[in-house]
Design an enzyme around this catalytic site. Structure first.
Site, PDB file in Angstrom:
ATOM      1  N   CYS A 112       6.750   3.396  -5.938  1.00 41.29           N
ATOM      2  CA  CYS A 112       7.244   4.303  -4.905  1.00 41.29           C
ATOM      3  C   CYS A 112       7.782   5.562  -5.581  1.00 41.29           C
ATOM      4  O   CYS A 112       8.787   5.518  -6.287  1.00 41.29           O
ATOM      5  CB  CYS A 112       8.332   3.621  -4.078  1.00 41.29           C
ATOM      6  SG  CYS A 112       9.033   4.689  -2.796  1.00 41.29           S
ATOM      7  N   GLU A 154       3.229   5.950  -0.116  1.00 44.12           N
ATOM      8  CA  GLU A 154       2.428   5.314  -1.149  1.00 44.12           C
ATOM      9  C   GLU A 154       0.997   5.811  -1.004  1.00 44.12           C
ATOM     10  O   GLU A 154       0.579   6.219   0.091  1.00 44.12           O
ATOM     11  CB  GLU A 154       2.517   3.784  -1.023  1.00 44.12           C
ATOM     12  CG  GLU A 154       1.970   3.029  -2.215  1.00 44.12           C
ATOM     13  CD  GLU A 154       2.594   3.482  -3.519  1.00 44.12           C
ATOM     14  OE1 GLU A 154       1.937   4.289  -4.228  1.00 44.12           O
ATOM     15  OE2 GLU A 154       3.717   3.055  -3.822  1.00 44.12           O
TER      16      GLU A 154
END
Length: 251
Positions: free
Chosen positions: A2, A103
């Protein structure tokens, strides 16, 4: 991994969700990037406090941060054994509030590779918290930098279609246990697990999020996925309109 997240809810909503005593005033952030200041919630005097820290963990023993890799994610599976993180896992656990993160899904290779950004958020647009570790780095001239990184683990069913790793998102009922300074790493290990599949939805967004300078509502506008690439089963095509309520600047 992330590498970007968002906090777009009003400060009052975050304060209510996390129960800290301070009353910070900050603008919505749609594209928070590593090394930038980020809100952190810590235990303090039997309650909780709000603090800003640098996103990018630096262990206290590092002499020169320039020689240490940028650590924005910490693997939950190995944190207890790693010298860089095990002391923080014992005594310096915290929450990183958010209401979305991004993402990228990669498919194909070479010039045919396709990279698609996705926004992950709760269907009700509510806040959530990453499990995180923090550390204060002391320089030789006496200055200090508070640093933080989120914990990550294996992807849940929603994330698996996009990436094999997922931030550890704590159940609000587990905040007290995670923040308890007397809890041992062994006692909190069970909290470091993938979030339930139904907690998040995956929304395909345009590549505006790829550029750090883009930090407005446009980075969360849903978009159709590229031709020939399947949209994950939890993807949604609806989004609430984002507004600027004129709040003051903090980070």
């Amino acid at each position: 991994m992330c590498g970007r997240f968002a906090i777009t809810l009003p400060p009052t909503a975050l304060r209510e969700a996390f129960g800290y005593r301070e009353q910070p005033n900050f603008p919505p952030r749609y594209n928070i990037a590593p090394t930038q200041p980020v809100p952190v919630v810590l235990p303090h005097d039997g309650g909780r406090r709000f603090l800003l820290m640098r996103w990018g963990f630096i262990p206290g023993w590092v002499k020169d941060p320039k020689t240490f890799p940028l650590v924005i994610n910490i693997r939950a599976e190995s944190a207890a054994e790693k010298p860089s993180f095990r002391h923080a896992l014992t005594r310096r656990r915290c929450l990183m509030p958010a209401d979305g993160f991004y993402e990228w899904r990669r498919s194909g290779t070479g010039r045919q590779a396709v990279i698609e950004p996705f926004l992950f958020r709760r269907p009700d647009r509510g806040a959530f918290a990453f499990a995180a570790l923090w550390e204060t780095w002391h320089s030789q001239d006496g200055s200090e930098i508070d640093t933080v990184a989120m914990m990550t683990g294996p992807a849940n069913g929603t994330m698996a279609a996009i990436h094999h790793r997922c931030p550890v998102i704590l159940d609000p009922r587990d905040y007290p246990a995670w923040l308890d300074p007397d809890a041992t790493p062994q006692q909190v290990q069970s909290l470091l697990k993938p979030p339930p599949d139904e907690l998040l939805e995956a929304v395909p967004v345009a590549d505006a999020v790829n550029k750090v300078a883009n930090d407005g509502p446009q980075v969360q506008e849903p978009t159709a996925t590229q031709a020939g690439v399947e949209t994950p089963r939890h993807a949604r095509k609806s989004a609430r309109p984002a507004t600027d309520d004129g709040q003051g600047s903090l980070f």
